[in-house]
Design a protein around this motif. Structure first.
Motif, PDB file in Angstrom:
ATOM      1  N   HIS A 255       0.802  -1.216   0.000  1.00 15.65           N
ATOM      2  CA  HIS A 255       0.000   0.000   0.000  1.00 15.65           C
ATOM      3  C   HIS A 255       0.839   1.273   0.000  1.00 15.65           C
ATOM      4  O   HIS A 255       0.283   2.381  -0.026  1.00 15.65           O
ATOM      5  CB  HIS A 255      -0.939   0.003   1.212  1.00 15.65           C
ATOM      6  CG  HIS A 255      -2.014  -1.039   1.137  1.00 15.65           C
ATOM      7  ND1 HIS A 255      -1.822  -2.336   1.562  1.00 15.65           N
ATOM      8  CD2 HIS A 255      -3.277  -0.984   0.647  1.00 15.65           C
ATOM      9  CE1 HIS A 255      -2.921  -3.030   1.357  1.00 15.65           C
ATOM     10  NE2 HIS A 255      -3.826  -2.238   0.805  1.00 15.65           N
ATOM     11  N   GLY A 256       2.152   1.127   0.061  1.00 15.47           N
ATOM     12  CA  GLY A 256       3.011   2.306   0.050  1.00 15.47           C
ATOM     13  C   GLY A 256       2.923   3.143   1.303  1.00 15.47           C
ATOM     14  O   GLY A 256       3.087   4.369   1.259  1.00 15.47           O
ATOM     15  N   VAL A 257       2.653   2.492   2.442  1.00 15.96           N
ATOM     16  CA  VAL A 257       2.595   3.189   3.715  1.00 15.96           C
ATOM     17  C   VAL A 257       3.694   2.654   4.631  1.00 15.96           C
ATOM     18  O   VAL A 257       4.318   1.636   4.340  1.00 15.96           O
ATOM     19  CB  VAL A 257       1.216   3.051   4.398  1.00 15.96           C
ATOM     20  CG1 VAL A 257       0.124   3.639   3.518  1.00 15.96           C
ATOM     21  CG2 VAL A 257       0.910   1.582   4.723  1.00 15.96           C
ATOM     22  N   ALA A 258       3.886   3.325   5.747  1.00 14.71           N
ATOM     23  CA  ALA A 258       5.000   2.970   6.628  1.00 14.71           C
ATOM     24  C   ALA A 258       4.678   1.845   7.598  1.00 14.71           C
ATOM     25  O   ALA A 258       5.578   1.099   8.001  1.00 14.71           O
ATOM     26  CB  ALA A 258       5.447   4.210   7.412  1.00 14.71           C
ATOM     27  N   HIS A 259       3.383   1.717   7.975  1.00 10.96           N
ATOM     28  CA  HIS A 259       3.060   0.809   9.072  1.00 10.96           C
ATOM     29  C   HIS A 259       1.812  -0.020   8.789  1.00 10.96           C
ATOM     30  O   HIS A 259       0.895   0.434   8.098  1.00 10.96           O
ATOM     31  CB  HIS A 259       2.827   1.591  10.371  1.00 10.96           C
ATOM     32  CG  HIS A 259       3.912   2.544  10.721  1.00 10.96           C
ATOM     33  ND1 HIS A 259       5.131   2.132  11.193  1.00 10.96           N
ATOM     34  CD2 HIS A 259       3.960   3.905  10.654  1.00 10.96           C
ATOM     35  CE1 HIS A 259       5.891   3.191  11.414  1.00 10.96           C
ATOM     36  NE2 HIS A 259       5.201   4.287  11.100  1.00 10.96           N
ATOM     37  N   CYS A 260       1.785  -1.198   9.378  1.00  4.97           N
ATOM     38  CA  CYS A 260       0.598  -2.045   9.379  1.00  4.97           C
ATOM     39  C   CYS A 260       0.556  -2.764  10.714  1.00  4.97           C
ATOM     40  O   CYS A 260       1.566  -3.311  11.170  1.00  4.97           O
ATOM     41  CB  CYS A 260       0.650  -3.066   8.236  1.00  4.97           C
ATOM     42  SG  CYS A 260      -0.621  -4.369   8.340  1.00  4.97           S
ATOM     43  N   ALA A 261      -0.603  -2.781  11.342  1.00  5.95           N
ATOM     44  CA  ALA A 261      -0.801  -3.511  12.595  1.00  5.95           C
ATOM     45  C   ALA A 261      -1.885  -4.556  12.379  1.00  5.95           C
ATOM     46  O   ALA A 261      -3.049  -4.209  12.152  1.00  5.95           O
ATOM     47  CB  ALA A 261      -1.195  -2.558  13.722  1.00  5.95           C
ATOM     48  N   GLY A 262      -1.511  -5.836  12.431  1.00  7.84           N
ATOM     49  CA  GLY A 262      -2.482  -6.905  12.274  1.00  7.84           C
ATOM     50  C   GLY A 262      -3.315  -7.089  13.526  1.00  7.84           C
ATOM     51  O   GLY A 262      -2.795  -7.016  14.648  1.00  7.84           O
ATOM     52  N   VAL A 263      -4.613  -7.321  13.340  1.00 11.36           N
ATOM     53  CA  VAL A 263      -5.520  -7.550  14.465  1.00 11.36           C
ATOM     54  C   VAL A 263      -6.397  -8.760  14.167  1.00 11.36           C
ATOM     55  O   VAL A 263      -6.278  -9.393  13.119  1.00 11.36           O
ATOM     56  CB  VAL A 263      -6.393  -6.299  14.757  1.00 11.36           C
ATOM     57  CG1 VAL A 263      -5.537  -5.149  15.240  1.00 11.36           C
ATOM     58  CG2 VAL A 263      -7.195  -5.882  13.524  1.00 11.36           C
ATOM     59  N   ASP A 264      -7.295  -9.074  15.096  1.00 12.72           N
ATOM     60  CA  ASP A 264      -8.037 -10.323  15.008  1.00 12.72           C
ATOM     61  C   ASP A 264      -9.242 -10.285  14.083  1.00 12.72           C
ATOM     62  O   ASP A 264      -9.737 -11.335  13.683  1.00 12.72           O
ATOM     63  CB  ASP A 264      -8.463 -10.782  16.401  1.00 12.72           C
ATOM     64  CG  ASP A 264      -9.287  -9.733  17.150  1.00 12.72           C
ATOM     65  OD1 ASP A 264      -9.291  -8.556  16.736  1.00 12.72           O
ATOM     66  OD2 ASP A 264      -9.917 -10.090  18.161  1.00 12.72           O
ATOM     67  N   ASN A 265      -9.741  -9.119  13.740  1.00 15.79           N
ATOM     68  CA  ASN A 265     -10.866  -9.033  12.804  1.00 15.79           C
ATOM     69  C   ASN A 265     -11.024  -7.602  12.306  1.00 15.79           C
ATOM     70  O   ASN A 265     -10.403  -6.675  12.842  1.00 15.79           O
ATOM     71  CB  ASN A 265     -12.173  -9.537  13.443  1.00 15.79           C
ATOM     72  CG  ASN A 265     -12.541  -8.784  14.713  1.00 15.79           C
ATOM     73  OD1 ASN A 265     -12.785  -7.590  14.686  1.00 15.79           O
ATOM     74  ND2 ASN A 265     -12.564  -9.503  15.840  1.00 15.79           N
ATOM     75  N   GLY A 266     -11.864  -7.434  11.299  1.00 10.94           N
ATOM     76  CA  GLY A 266     -12.043  -6.117  10.702  1.00 10.94           C
ATOM     77  C   GLY A 266     -12.748  -5.127  11.596  1.00 10.94           C
ATOM     78  O   GLY A 266     -12.508  -3.916  11.508  1.00 10.94           O
ATOM     79  N   THR A 267     -13.638  -5.616  12.455  1.00 10.45           N
ATOM     80  CA  THR A 267     -14.323  -4.717  13.386  1.00 10.45           C
ATOM     81  C   THR A 267     -13.325  -4.045  14.311  1.00 10.45           C
ATOM     82  O   THR A 267     -13.352  -2.827  14.511  1.00 10.45           O
ATOM     83  CB  THR A 267     -15.362  -5.484  14.221  1.00 10.45           C
ATOM     84  OG1 THR A 267     -16.221  -6.234  13.355  1.00 10.45           O
ATOM     85  CG2 THR A 267     -16.188  -4.537  15.068  1.00 10.45           C
TER      86      THR A 267
END
Length: 370
Positions: A49-61
């Motif tokens: 996505h061309g961004v600096a950060h991503c934080a994975g979580v347990d669901n979309g909500t």
């Protein structure tokens, strides 16, 4: 068994060897919850996505909920969004104590009518939450201008728009943050629940990482800095998603090919086919059509052993679980009107031409019988 389930099973059969290899690699590593694979997926997803950060979580909500908290949204703050969306969009706003303020939608794209947003802004407005619905993006330029003028933040709901682009920018990379779901049927889906929030703002990313881990600092276990959740993405889904991410553009190409065949085969009918807004690259998470005799069509298609879905038959603001927001029937006339006519045709990358021909043939026969 519906064609939607067929699509899931088709994908699994095509990718079974790699998926099982991914599962085995995680199970055999001993790192089931807090190992290196989440970080590897986060790095790859942010890079896509061309961004600096991503934080994975347990669901979309929780991707939305924790993003709102990380962005400083507090009880009583107003968040402008739409009612033509999956309930989790609004549940997340409600759960942080904020107040959703609904605007109506465009009758052809079913996306947020951005011309209504300015009038919805009050002194309590803190955030605009556009929903990139059905596989394409809301017109973001007017929202960015409003956000800058009024000191507001933008959180993009990208649960249905993995890989979609708006004037060349990838969904989720335009606002301060973008929230994603990896539910199995999504354009990029896990084999269970999963979600992520992307951002180039280190403050938002740090907040996400703290909040998804009980509110603890990842470098200071057992020390709670603020009240958070247990909302981490697990290792096995992260590894499956990391591998599937390399095929995301292929999945999108497959969906566009199915959409193109529908467009050609249904061009002569009185169905209102999907409209792609200017500047958008549609990924066709679902293929939504419209007809005034929607319910009769769905019933007729059942006679051909084809089940069709509706996204969504009941606008959020009309549901009893959201009655405390105070909206009455008629408040959002376009949203309410199209909710009685829209429905989705089977859509997944592995939908064969022969199966699609069967859907189209049954649909033509059903339309002719009305």
């Amino acid at each position: 068994m519906t064609m939607y389930v067929w699509g899931y099973l088709n994908e699994y059969q095509q990718e079974r060897e790699e998926i099982l290899e991914a599962v085995d690699s995680v199970f055999g590593s001993g790192n089931l919850v807090w190992g290196p694979r989440v970080g590897q997926f986060e790095e790859a997803f942010a890079a896509y996505h061309g961004v600096a950060h991503c934080a994975g979580v347990d669901n979309g909500t929780n991707a939305i909920l924790l993003a709102l908290l990380a962005m400083g949204i507090e009880p009583g703050d107003e968040v402008i969004t739409v009612s033509n969306t999956a309930a989790p969009t609004v549940l997340a706003i409600d759960q942080v104590g904020a107040v959703p303020v609904f605007v109506d939608i465009d009758p052809r794209t079913y996306l947020m009518d951005v011309e209504q947003v300015a009038a919805a802004i009050t002194e309590r407005t803190r955030c605009i939450l556009p929903v990139h619905l059905y596989g394409q993006c809301v017109d973001m330029a007017p929202l960015e201008a409003l956000a800058e003028r009024h000191g507001l933040q933008i959180l993009e709901d990208c649960a249905q728009a993995h890989g979609a682009r708006h004037h060349g920018r990838v969904a989720g990379s335009i606002g301060r943050a973008g929230a994603f779901s990896f539910y199995p049927t999504k354009v990029l889906g896990a084999y269970g629940h999963g979600g992520a929030t992307i951002t180039s703002d280190p403050e938002v990313d740090a907040g996400m990482r703290r909040l998804r881990y009980y509110g603890m600092e990842e470098t200071a276990y057992y020390v709670v800095a603020r009240n958070g959740l247990n909302a981490r993405l697990d290792e096995v889904h992260a590894e499956i998603l990391r591998r599937k991410l390399t095929r995301l553009d292929d999945y999108i190409a497959g969906r566009r090919a199915v959409a193109a065949r529908y467009e050609e085969a249904l061009a002569g009918t009185d169905l209102l086919l999907p409209v792609t807004a200017e500047g958008n690259d549609h990924v066709y998470y679902v293929y939504v059509v419209q007809h005034p005799e929607r319910d009769r069509i769905i019933e007729g298609m059942r006679k051909h052993d084809i089940s069709l879905n509706i996204s969504y038959p009941w606008p959020v603001h009309t549901q009893t679980g959201f009655a405390h927001f105070g909206y009455r029937e008629g408040a959002l006339p376009v949203t309410e009107d199209v909710a009685g006519r829209i429905f989705s045709l089977p859509m997944y990358p592995s939908l064969s031409e022969s199966d699609q021909d069967r859907v189209v043939d049954a649909l033509h026969k059903t339309l002719a019988s009305l």
